[in-house]
Design an enzyme around this catalytic site. Structure first.
Site, PDB file in Angstrom:
ATOM      1  N   LYS A  18       0.848  -1.186   0.000  1.00 39.83           N
ATOM      2  CA  LYS A  18       0.000   0.000   0.000  1.00 39.83           C
ATOM      3  C   LYS A  18       0.889   1.243   0.000  1.00 39.83           C
ATOM      4  O   LYS A  18       1.846   1.319   0.773  1.00 39.83           O
ATOM      5  CB  LYS A  18      -0.897   0.013   1.244  1.00 39.83           C
ATOM      6  CG  LYS A  18      -1.703   1.298   1.427  1.00 39.83           C
ATOM      7  CD  LYS A  18      -2.416   1.297   2.769  1.00 39.83           C
ATOM      8  CE  LYS A  18      -1.458   1.430   3.936  1.00 39.83           C
ATOM      9  NZ  LYS A  18      -0.828   2.776   4.021  1.00 39.83           N
ATOM     10  N   PRO A  98       9.202  -5.288   4.002  1.00 40.35           N
ATOM     11  CA  PRO A  98       9.740  -5.030   5.346  1.00 40.35           C
ATOM     12  C   PRO A  98       8.617  -4.728   6.329  1.00 40.35           C
ATOM     13  O   PRO A  98       7.554  -4.224   5.956  1.00 40.35           O
ATOM     14  CB  PRO A  98      10.650  -3.812   5.136  1.00 40.35           C
ATOM     15  CG  PRO A  98      10.150  -3.161   3.891  1.00 40.35           C
ATOM     16  CD  PRO A  98       9.604  -4.245   3.030  1.00 40.35           C
ATOM     17  N   ALA A  99       8.848  -5.067   7.596  1.00 38.01           N
ATOM     18  CA  ALA A  99       7.839  -4.846   8.636  1.00 38.01           C
ATOM     19  C   ALA A  99       7.923  -3.421   9.165  1.00 38.01           C
ATOM     20  O   ALA A  99       8.974  -2.767   9.085  1.00 38.01           O
ATOM     21  CB  ALA A  99       8.049  -5.847   9.777  1.00 38.01           C
ATOM     22  N   GLY A 106       1.145  -5.679   7.160  1.00 35.15           N
ATOM     23  CA  GLY A 106       0.277  -6.520   7.983  1.00 35.15           C
ATOM     24  C   GLY A 106      -1.183  -6.380   7.606  1.00 35.15           C
ATOM     25  O   GLY A 106      -1.926  -7.370   7.559  1.00 35.15           O
ATOM     26  N   ASP A 130      -5.996   0.153   8.423  1.00 32.65           N
ATOM     27  CA  ASP A 130      -5.692   0.059   6.997  1.00 32.65           C
ATOM     28  C   ASP A 130      -6.322  -1.161   6.325  1.00 32.65           C
ATOM     29  O   ASP A 130      -6.221  -1.295   5.095  1.00 32.65           O
ATOM     30  CB  ASP A 130      -4.181   0.010   6.776  1.00 32.65           C
ATOM     31  CG  ASP A 130      -3.521   1.376   6.882  1.00 32.65           C
ATOM     32  OD1 ASP A 130      -4.249   2.385   6.755  1.00 32.65           O
ATOM     33  OD2 ASP A 130      -2.303   1.440   7.094  1.00 32.65           O
TER      34      ASP A 130
END
Length: 280
Positions: A18, A98-99, A106, A130
């Site tokens: 996103k 990547p987190a 997520g 989100d």
């Protein structure tokens, strides 16, 4: 009977990254949640989510960024599976994004699980602000409120995104705490159709991400990322950071810019991909 009642085979989907092309913070509710007005798009790159029927609820996390993702019940994808499916499923998450990066990883994963299980958007906001906008993609979407009001938009001109994350996790609550002014102007009430990529980028340059300045106080390296993306016709930070993006007119330009940045900063996560179009 929904697909969630009758899931009998393994199914997979791409949980697309996103990108908040704009992020206007226009107020704050009494409960502390911030009110947003954001133009959201998705890139044709992301995590791979696979769901299969199983004897019990379960999760396996693989992929190059798996070590940064919690396993077990605390992972959002398992909560999404329980929300959407009436039968136990096992979710395999191939973590490529990547987190804590500001690209909805997520939430996109959770939305993919809901869609694969045949669930609906009803109640999805309880899983994360989100998740509804990720369910509304992959075409461009306007997101308002605390994320619960989503409106699909007209298609945008073809563009390619270069995504760059310096591998510095940025916690969204920390960025909002650093935001000094809580009320800014929203985007124009009506977002027009854009005949060319150039007219769209010119419009974008008049918009904002109000979290950029506070995010830089949390992660000053964001300045370096934006400088690296400066050759792109338009660049900005996505979400609450630290991922930033550059928009390019051609695939060749995006590929070259990504390669140049990766060569200069081998420790950063860099990717290029076209912006996704709405599925008809």
């Amino acid at each position: 009977m929904t697909a969630a009642d009758t899931l009998v085979a393994e199914v997979s989907a791409l949980a697309r990254a996103k990108i908040n092309l704009t992020l206007h913070v226009i107020g704050q509710r009494a409960d502390g949640y911030h009110l947003l007005d954001s133009l959201v798009v998705f890139a044709e790159i992301g995590d791979k989510v696979t769901v299969r029927p199983f004897s019990d609820w379960g999760l396996t996390v693989t992929g190059p960024n798996a070590e940064d993702v919690p396993g077990g019940e605390e992972n959002l994808v398992l909560r999404a599976a329980r929300h959407a499916s009436k039968v136990p499923v096992h979710v395999t998450l191939d973590k490529r994004l990547p987190a804590a990066a500001g690209v909805g990883g997520g939430s996109a994963d959770a939305a993919a699980v809901i869609a694969l299980c045949g669930g609906s958007a009803a109640g999805a906001e309880a899983l994360g602000a989100d998740v509804p906008v990720c369910l509304a993609g992959p075409g461009p979407v306007r997101m308002r409120g605390v994320g619960e009001h989503v409106t699909p938009l007209d298609p945008l001109p073809a563009l390619w995104a270069v995504l760059v994350n310096p591998r510095v996790p940025v916690a969204t609550p920390n960025v909002f705490r650093a935001l000094q002014v809580k009320e800014h102007p929203p985007m124009p009430e009506s977002i027009p159709r854009f005949p060319t990529a150039g007219t769209f980028i010119a419009w974008l340059k008049r918009q904002r991400n109000d979290l950029t300045a506070p995010a830089k106080t949390v992660a000053p390296v964001i300045d370096d990322v934006l400088q690296a993306l400066a050759p792109a016709p338009f660049s900005a930070m996505s979400g609450s950071g630290a991922t930033c993006f550059g928009l390019c007119m051609t695939e060749r330009a995006a590929t070259q810019l990504a390669a140049d940045i990766q060569a200069q900063h081998p420790g950063w996560w860099v990717a290029s991909a076209p912006l996704a179009k709405r599925v008809s």
